[in-house]
Design an enzyme around this catalytic site. Structure first.
Site, mmCIF file in Angstrom:
data_model
loop_
_atom_site.group_PDB
_atom_site.id
_atom_site.type_symbol
_atom_site.label_atom_id
_atom_site.label_comp_id
_atom_site.label_asym_id
_atom_site.label_seq_id
_atom_site.Cartn_x
_atom_site.Cartn_y
_atom_site.Cartn_z
ATOM 1 N N ASP A 188 0.851 -1.184 0.000
ATOM 2 C CA ASP A 188 0.000 0.000 0.000
ATOM 3 C C ASP A 188 0.894 1.243 0.000
ATOM 4 O O ASP A 188 1.848 1.311 -0.758
ATOM 5 C CB ASP A 188 -0.949 -0.055 1.207
ATOM 6 C CG ASP A 188 -2.066 0.978 1.142
ATOM 7 O OD1 ASP A 188 -3.091 0.686 0.504
ATOM 8 O OD2 ASP A 188 -1.904 2.067 1.706
ATOM 9 N N TYR B 221 -2.888 10.947 1.978
ATOM 10 C CA TYR B 221 -3.214 10.969 0.552
ATOM 11 C C TYR B 221 -3.188 12.393 0.012
ATOM 12 O O TYR B 221 -2.678 12.651 -1.080
ATOM 13 C CB TYR B 221 -4.589 10.341 0.314
ATOM 14 C CG TYR B 221 -4.644 8.865 0.590
ATOM 15 C CD1 TYR B 221 -4.338 7.938 -0.400
ATOM 16 C CD2 TYR B 221 -5.006 8.392 1.843
ATOM 17 C CE1 TYR B 221 -4.388 6.583 -0.154
ATOM 18 C CE2 TYR B 221 -5.060 7.034 2.109
ATOM 19 C CZ TYR B 221 -4.751 6.128 1.113
ATOM 20 O OH TYR B 221 -4.796 4.782 1.370
ATOM 21 N N HIS C 57 -5.163 -7.603 0.041
ATOM 22 C CA HIS C 57 -4.398 -6.372 0.178
ATOM 23 C C HIS C 57 -3.546 -6.316 1.437
ATOM 24 O O HIS C 57 -2.652 -5.484 1.543
ATOM 25 C CB HIS C 57 -5.378 -5.181 0.182
ATOM 26 C CG HIS C 57 -4.708 -3.855 0.092
ATOM 27 N ND1 HIS C 57 -3.957 -3.461 -0.989
ATOM 28 C CD2 HIS C 57 -4.680 -2.809 0.968
ATOM 29 C CE1 HIS C 57 -3.506 -2.233 -0.794
ATOM 30 N NE2 HIS C 57 -3.923 -1.818 0.388
#
Length: 420
Positions: A206, A344, A398
């Site tokens: 990630d 982000y 994930h």
């Protein structure tokens, strides 16, 4: 103790708050043993969970998890949180590992450091992403420190370092505009100047994959092997793969379809966190859920449910609902939700469409998992580094340290075949 709005701005948690300038350490930072103790905050969390009233019926036609976490799942989680989950027990298990903090560039950085008994152990940094934490790697840390063998029979063991990224868990929130390269610089300082390793290997997934690739690219004299499960480059769709004459086998074609589905219906959270338009603002979701335990469960829990293997919780996966509650509890109790989501917005170009090769000759290893939300076939990974090993697993998603710990453990040990 609750974190006030003023403190959030002072820490730089909220996008748009005052800029701070990173300062390189003038001397070796001190390392302090650290014990996880969040007990004083547990009553507030339990009161929140208990007092949250969920609707008896959904306000829309139930379409399963296509529209996000279901009311049934959320209620089930809520009940389990109150009746079958005990943070004191979790905290005791977490504290079996050696935790430390240190001060780098004005930021308190938390990390786990477990050393092997082997004199030739390889220093290995494990880097998590969002909505993960150092907890992702708890299942494999002890095994990594043990002496084992690679597939070719070479002996290998690791000194394991698991940092909490800035803004996550017990690490300080970073200044505004703190980028993947900033985190890479900080991690390299931690390993080389604080822990005094001359060279080391790393694993990242990630956001940790993006930071890991930056370390692999920029710190090529100290990072001498990298192992990734996620790249900071946008996956290609089938047409783009065809244009590069990249053909896929049946497993790869399925994985490409998972990525396409995610990019079509599953990346709304990414846009919300990234501030890419006038309608997506990470501060809004951060502040809305900062003191909302069940709200964080809905937001984070849905990602664990939808990004993992559909057989999650069945061997070899240990990603049970209990494990999800442990992660969400850590976010809530450390008051790190708002500071985590802005990573982000701080990195709007963190995942690029322009592939480039890292400036290093160090080996690159890659692990793909069937239900990961990002898929890169070997030919694409080879465009980003010195690819020496690519393993594709028919089980997992994930969160490989939870989704398929034995597979990740085996893949990481293969670093020993290429370590010099």
């Amino acid at each position: 103790m609750r974190v006030s709005l003023a403190k959030l701005f002072a820490l730089g948690v909220l996008a748009g708050s005052s800029q701070a300038s990173p300062v390189q350490p003038q001397h070796t930072p001190q390392v302090h043993p650290f014990t996880v103790n969040l007990s004083s905050r547990v009553p507030r969390m339990l009161e929140q969970i208990r007092s949250t009233q969920l609707l008896s019926q959904p306000v829309y036609i139930d379409t399963g998890n296509a529209n996000g976490i279901t009311l049934h799942d959320l209620k089930s989680f809520q009940k389990q949180w109150l009746t079958a989950f005990n943070w004191e027990s979790e905290q005791k298990e977490i504290n079996k590992f050696k935790h430390y903090t240190t001060l780098i560039e004005g930021l308190t950085i938390h990390f786990v450091h477990e050393k092997s008994n082997a004199t030739d152990a390889i220093p290995l940094v494990l880097l998590h992403g969002w909505p993960g934490s150092f907890l992702e790697f708890i299942p494999i840390i002890e095994e990594l420190t043990k002496q084992a063998t690679t597939a070719s029979g070479k002996k290998v063991s690791f000194d394991v370092i698991v940092p909490s990224l800035p803004g996550f868990a017990f690490s300080s929130a970073p200044p505004v505009n703190w980028t993947f390269p900033d985190s890479a610089r900080l991690i390299n300082t931690l390993v080389t100047q604080v822990l005094h390793y001359d060279t080391y290997a790393l694993f990242g997934t990630d956001i940790g994959g993006g930071i890991g690739w930056e370390l692999y690219d920029q710190y090529n004299t100290t990072v001498r092997a990298a192992h990734l499960a996620f790249l900071p480059f946008l996956p290609l769709n089938s047409a783009q793969l065809d244009a590069q004459n990249i053909t896929l086998n049946s497993l790869e074609a399925f994985e490409e379809s998972v990525t396409t589905e995610w990019s079509t219906t599953g990346e709304g959270y990414f846009l919300e966190h990234t501030t890419k338009s006038n309608t997506t603002k990470p501060n809004t979701i951060g502040l809305a859920l900062q003191d909302n335990a069940v709200g964080q469960l809905a937001w984070i829990g849905e990602k664990f449910l939808n990004w993992s293997d559909p057989s999650a919780g069945s061997a070899p996966s240990i990603l049970t609902h209990h494990e999800i509650l442990r992660h969400v509890s850590l976010y809530y109790l450390t008051e790190s939700f708002a500071s985590s989501v802005v990573i982000y917005a701080q990195n709007p170009q963190g995942f690029s469409s322009a592939y480039r090769k890292a400036r290093t000759d160090a080996p690159l290893l890659f692990s793909a998992f069937k239900y990961n939300v990002g898929f890169w076939p070997p030919a694409l990974v080879a465009q980003t580094g010195n690819l020496v090993l690519y393993n594709n697993h028919n089980f997992g998603g994930h969160f490989p340290g939870l989704d398929n710990p034995p597979a990740l453990l085996g893949d990481l040990r293969e670093i020993g075949n290429y370590w010099k």
